[in-house]
Motif scaffolding. Structure first.
Motif, PDB file in Angstrom:
ATOM      1  N   GLU A 172      41.005 118.139  21.551  1.00 57.45           N
ATOM      2  CA  GLU A 172      40.013 119.105  21.992  1.00 57.45           C
ATOM      3  C   GLU A 172      39.579 118.722  23.404  1.00 57.45           C
ATOM      4  OE1 GLU A 172      36.943 118.676  19.098  1.00 57.45           O
ATOM      5  OE2 GLU A 172      38.275 119.111  17.408  1.00 57.45           O
ATOM      6  N   ARG A 173      39.930 119.555  24.370  1.00 56.28           N
ATOM      7  CA  ARG A 173      39.589 119.247  25.752  1.00 56.28           C
ATOM      8  C   ARG A 173      38.108 119.492  26.009  1.00 56.28           C
ATOM      9  NH1 ARG A 173      43.825 118.498  29.132  1.00 56.28           N
ATOM     10  NH2 ARG A 173      42.206 117.355  30.216  1.00 56.28           N
ATOM     11  N   ALA A 174      37.545 118.704  26.883  1.00 54.84           N
ATOM     12  CA  ALA A 174      36.134 118.848  27.234  1.00 54.84           C
ATOM     13  C   ALA A 174      35.876 120.212  27.870  1.00 54.84           C
ATOM     14  CB  ALA A 174      35.719 117.741  28.192  1.00 54.84           C
ATOM     15  N   ASP A 175      34.722 120.779  27.570  1.00 54.76           N
ATOM     16  CA  ASP A 175      34.275 122.024  28.196  1.00 54.76           C
ATOM     17  C   ASP A 175      33.619 121.650  29.521  1.00 54.76           C
ATOM     18  OD1 ASP A 175      32.979 124.321  29.056  1.00 54.76           O
ATOM     19  OD2 ASP A 175      32.398 124.942  27.033  1.00 54.76           O
ATOM     20  N   LEU A 176      34.407 121.691  30.586  1.00 53.61           N
ATOM     21  CA  LEU A 176      33.893 121.196  31.867  1.00 53.61           C
ATOM     22  C   LEU A 176      32.789 122.077  32.434  1.00 53.61           C
ATOM     23  CD1 LEU A 176      37.180 119.974  33.607  1.00 53.61           C
ATOM     24  CD2 LEU A 176      35.498 118.661  32.297  1.00 53.61           C
ATOM     25  N   ASP A 177      32.849 123.385  32.207  1.00 54.99           N
ATOM     26  CA  ASP A 177      31.767 124.245  32.694  1.00 54.99           C
ATOM     27  C   ASP A 177      30.447 123.838  32.052  1.00 54.99           C
ATOM     28  OD1 ASP A 177      33.466 125.700  34.320  1.00 54.99           O
ATOM     29  OD2 ASP A 177      33.841 127.252  32.821  1.00 54.99           O
ATOM     30  N   ALA A 178      30.472 123.620  30.732  1.00 54.93           N
ATOM     31  CA  ALA A 178      29.247 123.205  30.044  1.00 54.93           C
ATOM     32  C   ALA A 178      28.807 121.822  30.505  1.00 54.93           C
ATOM     33  CB  ALA A 178      29.473 123.221  28.534  1.00 54.93           C
ATOM     34  N   ALA A 179      29.776 120.926  30.720  1.00 60.66           N
ATOM     35  CA  ALA A 179      29.437 119.573  31.140  1.00 60.66           C
ATOM     36  C   ALA A 179      28.767 119.568  32.510  1.00 60.66           C
ATOM     37  CB  ALA A 179      30.691 118.704  31.154  1.00 60.66           C
TER      38      ALA A 179
END
Length: 217
Positions: A172-179
């Motif tokens: 599961e790749r990180a949600d970079l926008d949310a991060a």
């Protein structure tokens, strides 16, 4: 999370050209190999870090590696560097978090396994950690991150359980926008003033990929 904070200091001379508080400074591709006992419980994990090309170049320069620039290390160079990045400090505990059913698993101290330089100059290391308290045949979730986000880890190298047939890995790749939204809010909370590393918000977990390893009975 990777080389020791002392070693990381070598990068600060370059980082001064970056905006104050810019993170991350080091980029690491990561992979895992998990090992099981006969009952199917994870007993150890090998962690591979492949450093970005710039930091690899700085490491090679700092340690006097590969003076002929042929990207081939001697046996003596390899032996001398084995485990160089396991002398963690500054509160960093290795970056690896393993859990089952939401509960963290205890990890042993790191033991060096290998040191390697790729033909493009990237330095790659592998270390092994014992895993304690894992239940047999229960999926294990793994993340690798630096809480301070000084280093950005991406779990894009192999993630395997090659000692037990039929295991599956879900990444599961990180949600970079949310991060980055979390990071922006955290910076606004402190007024946007980041004094070097002293008060950078601990947001690394939000940027972490998550791998789930499940093995059949």
């Amino acid at each position: 999370m990777a080389a020791s904070r002392v070693t990381f200091a070598a990068l600060f001379s370059l980082a001064t050209a970056m905006p104050l508080g810019a993170h991350p400074h080091i980029f690491v591709d990561a992979g895992l190999r998990v090992m099981h006992d006969a009952a199917g419980a994870i007993t150890a994990v090998e962690v591979t870090w492949r450093y970005d090309e710039l930091y690899s170049l700085l490491l090679a320069s700092d340690y006097g590696l590969d003076p002929d620039h042929d990207m081939v290390l001697t046996a003596d160079e390899t032996a001398a560097m084995l485990g160089f990045d396991l002398n963690w400090g500054g509160g960093f505990a290795g970056g690896l978090v393993l859990s089952q059913s939401g509960d963290p698993l205890a990890l042993g101290a790191p033991e060096p396994v290998s040191f390697f330089m790729h033909p493009n100059g990237q330095i790659q290391t592998t270390h092994r950690r014992a895993v304690q308290g894992a239940a047999p045949l229960v999926p294990v979730a793994a993340q690798i991150f630096d809480p301070e986000f000084y280093i950005a880890f991406e779990m894009i190298l192999d993630i395997t359980a090659d000692d037990r047939p039929g295991c599956s890995v879900t990444l599961e790749r990180a949600d970079l926008d949310a991060a980055y939204a979390v990071l922006e809010a955290a910076l606004q909370e402190i007024g946007g003033a980041v004094a070097a590393e002293d008060n950078f918000p601990p947001v690394g977990a939000y940027f972490a990929d998550r791998a789930v390893i499940a093995c059949p009975g």
